[in-house]
Design an enzyme around this catalytic site. Sequence first.
Site, mmCIF file in Angstrom:
data_model
loop_
_atom_site.group_PDB
_atom_site.id
_atom_site.type_symbol
_atom_site.label_atom_id
_atom_site.label_comp_id
_atom_site.label_asym_id
_atom_site.label_seq_id
_atom_site.Cartn_x
_atom_site.Cartn_y
_atom_site.Cartn_z
ATOM 1 N N GLU A 219 0.855 -1.334 0.509
ATOM 2 C CA GLU A 219 0.176 -0.107 0.329
ATOM 3 C C GLU A 219 0.560 1.414 -0.227
ATOM 4 O O GLU A 219 1.964 1.633 0.490
ATOM 5 C CB GLU A 219 -0.812 -0.180 1.461
ATOM 6 C CG GLU A 219 -1.355 -0.930 1.402
ATOM 7 C CD GLU A 219 -2.601 -1.321 2.690
ATOM 8 O OE1 GLU A 219 -3.326 -0.093 3.359
ATOM 9 O OE2 GLU A 219 -2.754 -2.814 3.579
ATOM 10 N N GLU A 330 -9.554 5.459 2.724
ATOM 11 C CA GLU A 330 -9.909 4.758 4.043
ATOM 12 C C GLU A 330 -9.943 5.888 5.171
ATOM 13 O O GLU A 330 -9.305 6.692 4.923
ATOM 14 C CB GLU A 330 -9.226 3.556 4.186
ATOM 15 C CG GLU A 330 -9.169 2.933 5.031
ATOM 16 C CD GLU A 330 -8.472 1.402 6.085
ATOM 17 O OE1 GLU A 330 -8.055 1.657 6.738
ATOM 18 O OE2 GLU A 330 -7.777 1.392 4.935
#
Length: 415
Positions: A219, A330
């Site tokens: 990520e 997120e």
Amino acid sequence: MLLDRKVVAMGRVVLLILYMLVVVVTLAFADSSQKLEVQKHLKNLNRPPVRSIKSPDGDTIDCVRVSHQPALDHPDLKNHKIQMKPNFHPEGHPFEESKVSSNSKPITQLWHQIGRCPQGTIPVRRTSKNDILRASSIQQFGKKKQKSFPQPKPAKPLPDLISQSGHQHAIVYVEGDKYYGAKATINVWDPKIQQPNEFSLSQMWILGGSFGQDFNSIEAGWQVSPDLYGDNNTRLFTYWTSDAYQATGCYNLLCSGFIQINSDIALGASISPLSKYSSSQYDISILVWKDPKEGNWWMQFGSDHVMGYWPAPLFSYLSDSASMIEWGGEVVNSESDGQHTSTQMGSGHFPEEGFGKASYFKNIQIVDGNNKLRAPKDLGTYTEQDSCYNVQTGSAGDWGNYFYYGGPGRNPNCP
């Protein structure tokens, strides 16, 4: 009889005093033990620097020799020879960086205002004692909680799944093929965070595995995380895990794993400048790809900063390829006051507001089996509660495949 009572009473007092002494000694020992553990962890993370730079935002950036970084402590990397450049870049002409506003300036990091690290070193954000003490435990420092990635299926997750994970997303994804990397240009903002234990981030996920308790993830993106950094600055970050966030992996360089080779950009450091509502817009470009020869997963920041790589031995599923790529936002929704958090995602505005108001990802691409960058096919979108955070896709000219995403969190339609 009276004497016996006095003796019993005195005995009780003595026992109480002894008990209190045991408690005090135990607590003192525990406190001393924790201090020693913290000091040991700090010594492991903060390697002796060649030079230290005090950033205007309060960070200390240590210039550490490439060969002395924590990554090489990983048991699978004991005899690892650092690869100083990738064997291959993905083929395909990258889109022009930052065609977003006429007065746009290059993205930099705040510590650059004071100085730079010399060649042969890497910039490492120094970890403080308070950084570690903010974590729930020393073992959890620098780690995400489980269930930290969006699972687009089922399309409408059950309400208890949302509340259990406490994480909410607004993403675009592609699956059903083998993927060897991904790229995106990500609009950079400073979303407001309601609670210190919440965060807001915008990133790419490169995923492989069964997506239960068994998957690998790489990520990269930007985040605001008061718990991790002790402030509300927008910061560049990376993350990796080889076991679904259970025991392996961490943010940035906070454990052994990612090997950095770049002397200009510090993982975890503040990004500047940031976009403003109805004003100048700024973005960062991130490319992650697998070296076809060595099998390492490389990361590039912007058009010319090859950051480093995640060595192939770290992963199981990603040792071949990724099976899903995700791009988007997120947040953590802790519902601390019984209501949905007001922590913002992206700019804090819904996608419908468009450029200059809503946050975007543009030029999203994947790397295929021929090591070529190309547009992803059959993009899907996913969000748990579109009244809190949402996503809208599009395709056009210089922007290629793009999407707007985000939202304010709590609002009249998201109580």
